[in-house]
Design a protein around this motif. Structure first.
Motif, PDB file in Angstrom:
ATOM      1  N   LEU A   1       0.828  -1.207   0.000  1.00 39.47           N
ATOM      2  CA  LEU A   1       0.000   0.000   0.000  1.00 39.47           C
ATOM      3  C   LEU A   1       0.865   1.261   0.000  1.00 39.47           C
ATOM      4  O   LEU A   1       0.575   2.225  -0.711  1.00 39.47           O
ATOM      5  N   ILE A   2       1.931   1.241   0.782  1.00 37.96           N
ATOM      6  CA  ILE A   2       2.860   2.382   0.816  1.00 37.96           C
ATOM      7  C   ILE A   2       3.602   2.505  -0.515  1.00 37.96           C
ATOM      8  O   ILE A   2       3.756   3.606  -1.064  1.00 37.96           O
ATOM      9  N   TRP A   3       4.057   1.370  -1.061  1.00 42.38           N
ATOM     10  CA  TRP A   3       4.757   1.406  -2.348  1.00 42.38           C
ATOM     11  C   TRP A   3       3.828   1.898  -3.455  1.00 42.38           C
ATOM     12  O   TRP A   3       4.236   2.681  -4.315  1.00 42.38           O
ATOM     13  N   ASN A   4       2.589   1.443  -3.432  1.00 44.57           N
ATOM     14  CA  ASN A   4       1.618   1.839  -4.452  1.00 44.57           C
ATOM     15  C   ASN A   4       1.382   3.346  -4.447  1.00 44.57           C
ATOM     16  O   ASN A   4       1.188   3.962  -5.498  1.00 44.57           O
ATOM     17  N   LYS A   5       1.438   3.936  -3.259  1.00 46.46           N
ATOM     18  CA  LYS A   5       1.186   5.379  -3.115  1.00 46.46           C
ATOM     19  C   LYS A   5       2.446   6.211  -3.384  1.00 46.46           C
ATOM     20  O   LYS A   5       2.384   7.254  -4.044  1.00 46.46           O
ATOM     21  N   PHE A   6       3.597   5.749  -2.894  1.00 48.01           N
ATOM     22  CA  PHE A   6       4.799   6.590  -2.898  1.00 48.01           C
ATOM     23  C   PHE A   6       5.952   6.042  -3.758  1.00 48.01           C
ATOM     24  O   PHE A   6       6.968   6.716  -3.901  1.00 48.01           O
ATOM     25  N   GLY A   7       5.780   4.849  -4.312  1.00 45.40           N
ATOM     26  CA  GLY A   7       6.885   4.200  -5.019  1.00 45.40           C
ATOM     27  C   GLY A   7       7.447   5.009  -6.171  1.00 45.40           C
ATOM     28  O   GLY A   7       8.673   5.103  -6.344  1.00 45.40           O
ATOM     29  N   LYS A   8       6.583   5.599  -6.979  1.00 48.50           N
ATOM     30  CA  LYS A   8       7.069   6.363  -8.136  1.00 48.50           C
ATOM     31  C   LYS A   8       7.829   7.612  -7.700  1.00 48.50           C
ATOM     32  O   LYS A   8       8.785   8.023  -8.362  1.00 48.50           O
ATOM     33  N   ASP A   9       7.430   8.184  -6.566  1.00 53.08           N
ATOM     34  CA  ASP A   9       8.178   9.329  -6.033  1.00 53.08           C
ATOM     35  C   ASP A   9       9.566   8.889  -5.566  1.00 53.08           C
ATOM     36  O   ASP A   9      10.547   9.627  -5.730  1.00 53.08           O
ATOM     37  N   VAL A  10       9.658   7.694  -4.994  1.00 57.79           N
ATOM     38  CA  VAL A  10      10.954   7.154  -4.578  1.00 57.79           C
ATOM     39  C   VAL A  10      11.885   7.058  -5.784  1.00 57.79           C
ATOM     40  O   VAL A  10      13.054   7.444  -5.728  1.00 57.79           O
ATOM     41  N   ILE A  11      11.355   6.550  -6.890  1.00 53.85           N
ATOM     42  CA  ILE A  11      12.157   6.373  -8.107  1.00 53.85           C
ATOM     43  C   ILE A  11      12.572   7.724  -8.677  1.00 53.85           C
ATOM     44  O   ILE A  11      13.712   7.898  -9.124  1.00 53.85           O
ATOM     45  N   ARG A  12      11.675   8.690  -8.642  1.00 58.09           N
ATOM     46  CA  ARG A  12      12.015  10.039  -9.133  1.00 58.09           C
ATOM     47  C   ARG A  12      13.131  10.656  -8.299  1.00 58.09           C
ATOM     48  O   ARG A  12      14.020  11.330  -8.825  1.00 58.09           O
ATOM     49  N   PHE A  13      13.082  10.459  -6.975  1.00 57.32           N
ATOM     50  CA  PHE A  13      14.143  10.953  -6.102  1.00 57.32           C
ATOM     51  C   PHE A  13      15.472  10.295  -6.449  1.00 57.32           C
ATOM     52  O   PHE A  13      16.530  10.924  -6.376  1.00 57.32           O
ATOM     53  N   LYS A  14      15.395   9.029  -6.841  1.00 57.82           N
ATOM     54  CA  LYS A  14      16.603   8.258  -7.143  1.00 57.82           C
ATOM     55  C   LYS A  14      17.275   8.752  -8.422  1.00 57.82           C
ATOM     56  O   LYS A  14      18.502   8.823  -8.499  1.00 57.82           O
ATOM     57  N   ASN A  15      16.467   9.104  -9.421  1.00 61.42           N
ATOM     58  CA  ASN A  15      17.031   9.538 -10.701  1.00 61.42           C
ATOM     59  C   ASN A  15      16.020  10.445 -11.412  1.00 61.42           C
ATOM     60  O   ASN A  15      15.029   9.978 -11.969  1.00 61.42           O
ATOM     61  N   GLU A  16      16.295  11.726 -11.405  1.00 57.61           N
ATOM     62  CA  GLU A  16      15.359  12.697 -11.965  1.00 57.61           C
ATOM     63  C   GLU A  16      15.331  12.679 -13.494  1.00 57.61           C
ATOM     64  O   GLU A  16      14.433  13.270 -14.108  1.00 57.61           O
ATOM     65  N   SER A  17      16.289  12.027 -14.132  1.00 55.60           N
ATOM     66  CA  SER A  17      16.354  12.027 -15.597  1.00 55.60           C
ATOM     67  C   SER A  17      15.439  10.979 -16.235  1.00 55.60           C
ATOM     68  O   SER A  17      15.267  10.953 -17.455  1.00 55.60           O
ATOM     69  N   LEU A  18      14.840  10.101 -15.450  1.00 51.64           N
ATOM     70  CA  LEU A  18      13.988   9.049 -15.985  1.00 51.64           C
ATOM     71  C   LEU A  18      12.680   9.620 -16.517  1.00 51.64           C
ATOM     72  O   LEU A  18      12.100  10.523 -15.914  1.00 51.64           O
TER      73      LEU A  18
END
Length: 315
Positions: A78-95
């Motif tokens: 549930l947490i990943w579903n809500k915030f997972g894409k933000d985690v990935i954006r934080f990891k690499n903004e060029s994606l």
């Protein structure tokens, strides 16, 4: 991108992989203050609460939120579903968004869904040889029955470990995406139809499966720190499409050179899935010899023996 401050909360007592990994996910995008309690008044005052107290991120109710494949979410999912894409954006903004979706789904499928399944009582099939899973590893951080006042300390250790796993998985998938152009170029420029040559190692498996529609590639060559390596490619059944010749198995240096006629051959693994040579020409010669070798066909006796071993292991 700057991290916002959030007060987050989950239950105290024995902890499980789902709230541990959920905490690790939240820590990637927020500066957090964590409170572990079952006190409703305290939890009601927090910004994000999970795995306890009802609400959006508590999966313990009767009406569970389900994936399309039928696997219910735990607090982790549930947490990943809500915030997972933000985690990935934080990891690499060029994606771009397609790449973010690809990484999001990869993490969900390869890491999060298994945690969700086990926490919801769905037992994942046991392999013939027992393997540790991420849920048992993270739960193993719980203090021992005779240890006192270590609960929060051990929870934090588990979260730190979970964060390293999460970040490694995301970084790996990003590396696969970045390697695709290199793999396509090597595939399109190959001089031996059955062999793809990379100037250096990169994660090629996923991209190769996608582009090699006719399943032509049997071997990949790439340079290591000290020599060149020839590695087999696995087919859709998970087995090597073609193993290296039996005569090479376990041989090294002069012995392997004498068997193959390749003067700078260095080794062949006993599993016959990888071999080495000092020069590029040497490793290409090993590849050509492997291609010329007839395909092996499993005999009926070998099939019977393999089936018997499986029965023995199960007993």
């Amino acid at each position: 991108m700057e991290k916002q401050f959030k007060k987050i909360g989950t239950h105290d007592g024995k902890f499980h992989a789902d709230e541990v990994m959920a905490t690790a996910i939240l820590n990637e995008i927020f500066v957090t203050e964590l409170i572990r309690t079952r006190n409703k008044k305290v939890l009601d005052e927090l910004d994000i609460v999970y795995d306890v107290n009802g609400g959006e991120f508590d999966h313990h109710g009767i009406d569970k939120v389900m994936r399309e494949d039928g696997t219910p979410f735990s607090s982790c999912g549930l947490i990943w579903n809500k915030f997972g894409k933000d985690v990935i954006r934080f990891k690499n903004e060029s994606l771009d968004e397609d790449q973010i979706d690809e990484i999001f789904n990869f993490i969900d499928r390869s890491l999060v869904e298994g945690i969700d399944a086990l926490d919801n009582g769905i037992w994942i099939d046991k392999p013939e040889i027992p393997l540790m899973n991420i849920s048992s590893i993270l739960s193993g951080f719980n203090p021992l029955w005779y240890e006192e006042d270590k609960e929060n300390q051990n929870f934090n250790k588990a979260v730190e470990f979970a964060a390293s796993i999460l970040n490694n998985k995301i970084s790996f998938k990003i590396s696969v995406i970045k390697a695709k152009e290199k793999v396509v170029k090597a595939y399109e420029s190959r001089e031996i139809p059955e062999v793809m040559i990379l100037d250096s190692y990169c994660p090629y498996g996923e991209s190769l499966k996608e582009i090699d529609e006719r399943q032509e590639i049997l071997f990949v060559i790439f340079k290591s720190k000290t020599n060149y390596l020839l590695q087999t490619i696995r087919g859709k059944d998970g087995k090597d499409k073609k193993k290296l010749p039996k005569e090479w198995m376990g041989k090294r240096d002069e012995e392997l050179a004498n068997v193959t006629g390749v003067s700078d051959a260095t080794f062949c693994h006993t599993g016959r899935f990888i071999a080495g040579a000092v020069s590029l020409e040497g490793i290409k010669n090993l590849a050509r010899l492997s291609i010329q070798e007839p395909f092996e066909h499993e005999s009926m006796m070998e099939k019977i023996m393999k089936f018997a071993r499986k029965l023995f292991i199960k007993k």
